[in-house]
Design an enzyme around this catalytic site. Structure first.
Site, PDB file in Angstrom:
ATOM      1  N   GLN A 312       1.104  -1.205   0.381  1.00  0.00           N
ATOM      2  CA  GLN A 312       0.039   0.247  -0.303  1.00  0.00           C
ATOM      3  C   GLN A 312       0.679   0.929   0.169  1.00  0.00           C
ATOM      4  O   GLN A 312       0.142   2.385  -0.712  1.00  0.00           O
ATOM      5  CB  GLN A 312      -0.136  -0.300   1.511  1.00  0.00           C
ATOM      6  CG  GLN A 312      -1.391   1.007   1.338  1.00  0.00           C
ATOM      7  CD  GLN A 312      -2.377   1.634   0.427  1.00  0.00           C
ATOM      8  OE1 GLN A 312      -2.923   0.665  -0.327  1.00  0.00           O
ATOM      9  NE2 GLN A 312      -3.161   3.133   0.629  1.00  0.00           N
ATOM     10  N   GLU A 313       1.830   1.166   0.707  1.00  0.00           N
ATOM     11  CA  GLU A 313       2.318   1.950   0.732  1.00  0.00           C
ATOM     12  C   GLU A 313       3.246   2.815   0.053  1.00  0.00           C
ATOM     13  O   GLU A 313       3.563   3.868  -1.131  1.00  0.00           O
ATOM     14  CB  GLU A 313       3.813   2.106   1.607  1.00  0.00           C
ATOM     15  CG  GLU A 313       3.484   2.195   3.542  1.00  0.00           C
ATOM     16  CD  GLU A 313       2.781   3.375   3.843  1.00  0.00           C
ATOM     17  OE1 GLU A 313       3.205   4.245   2.892  1.00  0.00           O
ATOM     18  OE2 GLU A 313       1.904   3.702   4.905  1.00  0.00           O
ATOM     19  N   SER A 314       4.353   1.708  -0.852  1.00  0.00           N
ATOM     20  CA  SER A 314       5.113   1.806  -2.226  1.00  0.00           C
ATOM     21  C   SER A 314       5.279   0.722  -3.402  1.00  0.00           C
ATOM     22  O   SER A 314       5.869   0.818  -4.109  1.00  0.00           O
ATOM     23  CB  SER A 314       6.715   1.546  -1.693  1.00  0.00           C
ATOM     24  OG  SER A 314       6.818   0.186  -0.762  1.00  0.00           O
TER      25      SER A 314
END
Length: 486
Positions: A312-314
């Site tokens: 989700q972050e990267s």
């Protein structure tokens, strides 16, 4: 799939009134041993169910599922041990009930009038619609008149009753077959794999399976929302039913039922085919490079959850950089990285280690009143939004007579942190609460996909190994200079 339209207050009130009405029919008042007495004397509540991610499943000998957790709480409420009895199909469930081999059926069963000849129903705990599914890429039928292929449904399912009614009332040419060997879940998987043209399923199960089989597509709703309920043996004895009503009333009153529904169904509403397909591809092609690092540094967090947070972050890109300057697999700020001892934010191992430590610190920092199985969602909101803004959302929840320790209540207040009507009165001011809401919901959806997809891969690998072993027995390897019979 949506939640039951009735308010929880109404459900609780109805449960109370029914319990009072049933009081004269409870057998112990007449010296008889009723269903409830038998269960307590045995010390066990026997619950028959079907394996499904939503209903009942096990991972590393740890059981989970909406019906499982609800049944476990009911057994605890009665003060007895829960005994789960898995069955392969719905016919077997009702046969077990007829033969007194089980006390109740908790298997995501839709309320069905035809079943009332064989069993009684308990209170409804969520609702679903029946849907017709096909494989994405095939022509999408808009009604039963457009079907050009075979329809197969699970034997004994409510879908059979629905199809019979539709044939009698609207589609006289409608034909289908029922399968005794395949469960409803297996038939849905066959449609996704192109092995079957059409089947019917309930909207909740379909929504979850689409996270693992994105080719599974909904053609149209076959029914409106229908309640899902437990079934138990027909009897003049109302003792078990009365206990069930009391139990449900208590679950409604303290918010436990709403939290359980949120845990299993609160995040499955929207489905994005491209996003899901891209994620599943990344599981095969990118995750293997970092899986050992997630497993190494996860600590008390499930490594799969840590992995989907990083996605989700990267999107598992160690070089990822945002316009605000956060970097790496876990997208750490410079200040956060320094506080965690992370020297190189784009180093995969440092980033994963730092992100895991930071998340665990947030979980420990949370108020102890937050239930253990919901702490991670509060921590993730704080990870994305900032701890202070998460506290503001809890305060808003309390001020609006919600439960600040319940994720289902707090998540609905997160978007208010960016609304002028609310943020001026908060301690930490304006925040993009809607982004935190979507952040946590996305992670929960990715978690469903990752866990289910890996389980499917393990299952297929085990089946392949079994086939190879069987072939090896049939065709033994013969070394040089040897012959069969030597």
């Amino acid at each position: 799939m949506t939640r039951i339209k009735l308010s929880y207050f109404t459900i609780g009130l109805v449960a109370l009134l029914l319990a009072l009405a049933l009081w004269p029919n409870i057998p112990w008042r007449n010296g008889q041993e009723g269903q409830l007495d038998q269960i307590k004397a045995r010390g066990e509540l026997r619950v028959s169910t079907i394996s499904s991610p939503l209903i009942y499943s096990t991972e590393k000998d740890t059981p989970s599922g909406f019906d499982y957790e609800l049944a476990k709480r009911f057994a605890d409420y009665l003060g007895v041990k829960l005994v789960i009895i898995p069955h392969h199909n719905i016919d077997d469930l009702f046969d077990a009930l007829d033969n007194d081999d089980t006390d109740l059926l908790a298997a995501g069963l839709i309320y069905n009038r035809e079943r009332l000849n064989r069993a009684r129903t308990g209170p409804a705990y969520y609702s679903v619609s029946q849907q017709l599914v096909y494989r994405l890429g095939s022509p999408r039928p808009k009604s039963f008149s457009d079907l050009k292929g075979q329809v197969v449904v699970a034997s004994g399912s409510a879908h059979m009753t629905t199809l019979k009614r539709l044939k009698q009332t609207k589609y006289p040419e409608l034909n289908w077959s029922s399968s005794v060997d395949k469960s409803g879940k297996e038939l849905l998987e066959q449609v996704a794999e192109g092995k079957l043209d059409y089947t019917l399923g309930d909207s909740a199960t379909i929504a979850l399976l689409q996270r693992i089989h994105p080719q599974l597509a909904v053609a149209f709703d076959v029914t409106d929302e229908e309640p899902v309920t437990w079934y138990f043996k027909q009897s003049d004895d109302d003792s078990l039913y009365a206990a069930m009503l009391d139990f449900y009333s208590e679950m409604v009153e303290d918010g436990s039922l709403a939290r359980l529904e949120e845990k299993y169904l609160g995040h499955v509403g929207s489905f994005d085919y491209v996003d899901t397909k891209t994620f599943l591809s990344a599981i095969d092609n990118v995750l293997p490079s970092y899986q050992h690092l997630f497993e190494k540094h996860a600590g008390d967090i499930d490594w799969k959850l840590l992995a989907v947070i990083a996605y989700q972050e990267s999107h598992w890109n160690p070089q990822a950089t945002s316009p605000t300057g956060v970097r790496g697999l876990m997208m750490l700020t410079r200040v956060t990285a320094d506080g965690l001892g992370v020297k190189d934010r784009v180093d995969p191992e440092e980033s994963i280690r730092g992100g895991a430590i930071y998340l665990q610190r947030l979980m420990k920092k949370l108020p102890e009143t937050i239930p253990e199985d919901e702490r991670i969602w509060f921590a993730l909101a704080a990870y994305n939004l900032g701890y202070g803004h998460m506290l503001d959302a809890r305060r808003l929840t309390k001020n609006q007579n919600g439960n600040p320790d319940s994720w289902v209540d707090v998540k609905m207040r997160l978007p208010m942190l960016s609304q002028k009507r609310y943020y001026p009165s908060t301690t930490y001011g304006y925040a993009r609460g809607h982004e935190a809401y979507n952040y946590v919901e996305n992670i929960r959806r990715y978690q469903v996909s990752l866990v289910g997809y890996l389980q499917e891969k393990e299952k297929k690998a085990a089946q392949h190994a079994a086939i190879e072993a069987e072939l090896g027995k049939s065709n033994p390897v013969v070394g040089p200079g040897w012959s069969i019979g030597d």
